[in-house]
Design a protein around this motif. Structure first.
Motif, PDB file in Angstrom:
ATOM      1  N   THR A  89       0.904  34.706   5.901  1.00  0.00           N
ATOM      2  CA  THR A  89      -0.154  33.821   6.397  1.00  0.00           C
ATOM      3  C   THR A  89       0.490  32.633   7.091  1.00  0.00           C
ATOM      4  O   THR A  89       0.133  32.257   8.202  1.00  0.00           O
ATOM      5  CB  THR A  89      -1.061  33.348   5.257  1.00  0.00           C
ATOM      6  N   ILE A 105      -5.565  35.663   4.304  1.00  0.00           N
ATOM      7  CA  ILE A 105      -4.900  36.509   3.306  1.00  0.00           C
ATOM      8  C   ILE A 105      -5.376  37.953   3.456  1.00  0.00           C
ATOM      9  O   ILE A 105      -4.576  38.898   3.412  1.00  0.00           O
ATOM     10  CB  ILE A 105      -5.163  35.980   1.881  1.00  0.00           C
ATOM     11  N   GLN A 112       0.546  27.807  -1.823  1.00  0.00           N
ATOM     12  CA  GLN A 112      -0.441  26.825  -1.381  1.00  0.00           C
ATOM     13  C   GLN A 112      -1.634  27.487  -0.705  1.00  0.00           C
ATOM     14  O   GLN A 112      -2.762  27.002  -0.813  1.00  0.00           O
ATOM     15  CB  GLN A 112       0.203  25.815  -0.418  1.00  0.00           C
ATOM     16  N   ASP A 113      -1.397  28.614  -0.003  1.00  0.00           N
ATOM     17  CA  ASP A 113      -2.499  29.310   0.648  1.00  0.00           C
ATOM     18  C   ASP A 113      -3.347  30.073  -0.358  1.00  0.00           C
ATOM     19  O   ASP A 113      -4.567  30.187  -0.190  1.00  0.00           O
ATOM     20  CB  ASP A 113      -1.974  30.250   1.729  1.00  0.00           C
ATOM     21  N   ARG A 147       1.870  20.769   2.086  1.00  0.00           N
ATOM     22  CA  ARG A 147       2.852  21.445   2.941  1.00  0.00           C
ATOM     23  C   ARG A 147       4.259  21.273   2.365  1.00  0.00           C
ATOM     24  O   ARG A 147       4.628  20.211   1.869  1.00  0.00           O
ATOM     25  CB  ARG A 147       2.769  20.849   4.342  1.00  0.00           C
ATOM     26  N   THR A 169      -0.205  24.500   5.845  1.00  0.00           N
ATOM     27  CA  THR A 169      -0.977  25.463   5.077  1.00  0.00           C
ATOM     28  C   THR A 169      -2.084  26.020   5.970  1.00  0.00           C
ATOM     29  O   THR A 169      -2.417  25.442   7.013  1.00  0.00           O
ATOM     30  CB  THR A 169      -1.603  24.805   3.844  1.00  0.00           C
ATOM     31  N   VAL A 170      -2.672  27.148   5.574  1.00  0.00           N
ATOM     32  CA  VAL A 170      -3.765  27.717   6.369  1.00  0.00           C
ATOM     33  C   VAL A 170      -4.901  26.708   6.506  1.00  0.00           C
ATOM     34  O   VAL A 170      -5.431  26.472   7.601  1.00  0.00           O
ATOM     35  CB  VAL A 170      -4.273  29.025   5.744  1.00  0.00           C
ATOM     36  N   ARG A 171      -5.272  26.087   5.399  1.00  0.00           N
ATOM     37  CA  ARG A 171      -6.376  25.138   5.437  1.00  0.00           C
ATOM     38  C   ARG A 171      -6.010  23.913   6.264  1.00  0.00           C
ATOM     39  O   ARG A 171      -6.825  23.384   7.038  1.00  0.00           O
ATOM     40  CB  ARG A 171      -6.770  24.731   4.019  1.00  0.00           C
ATOM     41  N   HIS A 225      -8.578  30.356   4.069  1.00  0.00           N
ATOM     42  CA  HIS A 225      -7.330  30.883   3.514  1.00  0.00           C
ATOM     43  C   HIS A 225      -7.500  32.319   3.037  1.00  0.00           C
ATOM     44  O   HIS A 225      -6.630  33.160   3.248  1.00  0.00           O
ATOM     45  CB  HIS A 225      -6.806  29.987   2.387  1.00  0.00           C
ATOM     46  N   VAL A 250       2.314  35.623   0.914  1.00  0.00           N
ATOM     47  CA  VAL A 250       1.414  34.481   0.994  1.00  0.00           C
ATOM     48  C   VAL A 250       2.027  33.296   0.258  1.00  0.00           C
ATOM     49  O   VAL A 250       2.355  33.410  -0.927  1.00  0.00           O
ATOM     50  CB  VAL A 250       0.043  34.816   0.368  1.00  0.00           C
ATOM     51  N   GLY A 274      -5.657  27.554  -1.528  1.00  0.00           N
ATOM     52  CA  GLY A 274      -6.511  26.931  -0.522  1.00  0.00           C
ATOM     53  C   GLY A 274      -6.270  25.444  -0.366  1.00  0.00           C
ATOM     54  O   GLY A 274      -7.213  24.674  -0.137  1.00  0.00           O
TER      55      GLY A 274
END
Length: 503
Positions: free
Chosen positions: A397, A439, A455-456, A465, A404-406, A435, A452, A459
């Motif tokens: 991800t 995933i 942290q992802d 980070r 992070t994704v979020r 997130h 993954v 979420g």
């Protein structure tokens, strides 16, 4: 290369684990995390480099004084008690550690005091079995252990002075000078070797525990080493140095996703002509050493083995560098002769040219893909999109170097990128759920490995980070809260893992 079975895993550096001692370690919390991963039906745990860290490099695992030694800050005090190198009373009173992020300074201070106690106890009361195990460790690692211990002891003795500024006796020691050094600093050298023995003992125990739970450890090799390191001090001939031991040219990368001016890393570059003359022995020893500790290895900045970005040492940015070819075919031929099926993954992100892609294809070395990079202007032909995915790769991800994704969705993704992502998944995307959407894309992709960052899975936003490339301070601090490793989270991840055939 080794065939990859379809599987899934989680990225979490060891220092980010919860513990009572200011920093995650190789002890009980690591085993509890393995139990969580087993319950979640995961098969890989990527842990990033485990080399020594210190304040000079802001505790970055990619800024180390040894390519072979282990990070002794990761030694578990609780396991030292279990193995009778410490007593329960030695752990009290505990300092007030920062529980929200890795507390490096306090951890260094507290653990150094514990290491003094453990070493004295080893000297005075250890069993015959422990003494013999220590002797076996020294014999098995004599190719790097003496240099690493000498370098560390001399650095401490000379108040951290770079080796290029050491007195001539230490800077370029003769065999007679080394014998005198070993006699003068005998006990301090023995202690450093003892700490490396403890690190190795605990890491091997953790790996055995992982394997007993069906989990493989995924390690990491930074391609370059520091100019001020045991490796450059002990093997100056395999690096591009001037007469004073300073780099002639240094490492970096040209402008890319992470920086418009490129990144000037500043490591000394390898003298590939000299390495070739030695049969690449230093590199082969390094790979073999890591293969004894890990089940999979990621080679960071793999493209530097094909062609490296060479920047004159006096430059202050990486913009005016140039690509210089390395003898990659000869090197990989030697590598495969020594290790016929090495379980290696290449970090091939950033500026990747056709020669790098062809090398990976020819030697069947899996590369990396990152879902965060998939929704740019070249959509839907982006090679990081699931439908365009090379199955022979590891799909993430995000990585320790990305948001992070979020955090990406809220602070970095352009409206057009969000629209493309929404079109791709076929439903409305929200910050709260994005997130899990990414995933799922990674899990359902044809990529054999799906990984993954922790942290992802949780979420979390950009404050969680791990690292910000180009920012020298304040990285590598994020810490996992044990309470977040819930049965519900394990079940949800397990369901997705089994649904997409990664169990």
């Amino acid at each position: 290369m080794t065939t990859i079975a379809r599987c899934a895993g989680v990225v979490l550096p060891i220092p980010s684990l919860p513990s009572r001692f200011g920093i995650g370690d190789l002890g009980p919390a690591a085993r509890r995390f393995v139990d969580f991963l087993q319950a979640a039906r995961q098969r890989l745990w990527q842990i990033l480099p485990l080399n020594p860290i210190d304040a000079r490099g802001d505790f970055s695992p990619y800024d180390s004084w040894s390519a072979f030694a282990g990070n002794t800050l990761l030694i578990s005090p609780e396991d030292l008690v279990k193995d009778r190198f410490l007593a329960d009373r030695d752990l009290n009173p505990l300092p007030r550690f920062d529980t929200k992020q890795v507390d490096y300074a306090a951890a260094v201070s507290f653990k150094e005091s514990l290491f003094d106690i453990a070493f004295k106890r080893f000297q005075n009361t250890t069993t015959r079995g422990n003494r013999e195990a220590f002797r076996r460790f020294r014999r098995a690692n004599d190719g790097w252990l003496d240099d690493a211990a000498r370098f560390k002891v001399l650095k401490d003795h000379l108040d951290g002075l770079p080796w290029q500024q050491w007195p001539a006796t230490f800077k370029r020691p003769s065999p007679a000078a080394l014998r005198q050094l070993d006699q003068q600093f005998g006990e301090a050298l023995e202690k450093e070797k003892f700490l490396q023995f403890l690190f190795d003992r605990q890491l091997r125990a953790l790996r055995r525990y992982c394997l007993s739970k069906g989990l493989q450890l995924f390690g990491d090799i930074p391609i370059y080493v520091n100019a001020d390191s045991a490796d450059v001090w002990g093997h100056p001939d395999i690096f591009q140095l001037d007469r004073d031991g300073r780099p002639v040219s240094v490492s970096g990368v040209p402008p890319d996703y992470f920086s418009v001016t490129g990144q000037l890393w500043g490591h000394p570059l390898f003298n590939w002509q000299r390495l070739q003359a030695t049969g690449y022995e230093w590199w082969l020893q390094r790979i073999g050493h890591n293969l004894e500790r890990f089940d999979w290895l990621r080679i960071d900045h793999f493209r530097g083995l094909v062609a490296f970005w060479e920047v004159p040492a006096h430059h202050t940015s990486a913009i005016d560098g140039q690509w210089t070819a390395a003898p990659v075919d000869d090197f990989l031929t030697c590598l495969l002769r020594r290790f016929p099926l090495p379980p290696i993954v290449a970090e091939d992100l950033g500026v990747i040219t056709a020669d790098v892609r062809e090398t990976l294809r020819r030697y069947r070395i899996p590369g990396m893909r990152v879902a965060l990079f998939a929704f740019g202007s070249d959509f839907p032909r982006n090679a990081y999109l699931p439908h365009a995915m090379d199955p022979h790769c590891a799909y993430f991800t995000g990585t320790h170097d990305t948001n992070t994704v979020r955090g990406w969705f809220r602070h970095e993704a352009k409206p057009a990128e969000k629209q493309r992502l929404q079109r791709y998944v076929g439903h409305t995307i929200t910050e709260k759920s994005v997130h899990w959407d990414l995933i799922r894309l990674v899990m359902q992709s044809p990529a054999r490995m799906a990984l993954v960052p922790m942290q992802d899975l949780l979420g979390l936003g950009r404050s969680a980070r791990t690292n910000r490339p180009g920012q020298a301070r304040g990285n590598w601090r994020w810490r996992l809260d044990q309470r977040r490793l819930t049965p519900h989270l394990a079940r949800r991840l397990a369901t997705m893992t089994t649904t997409y055939g990664r169990d």
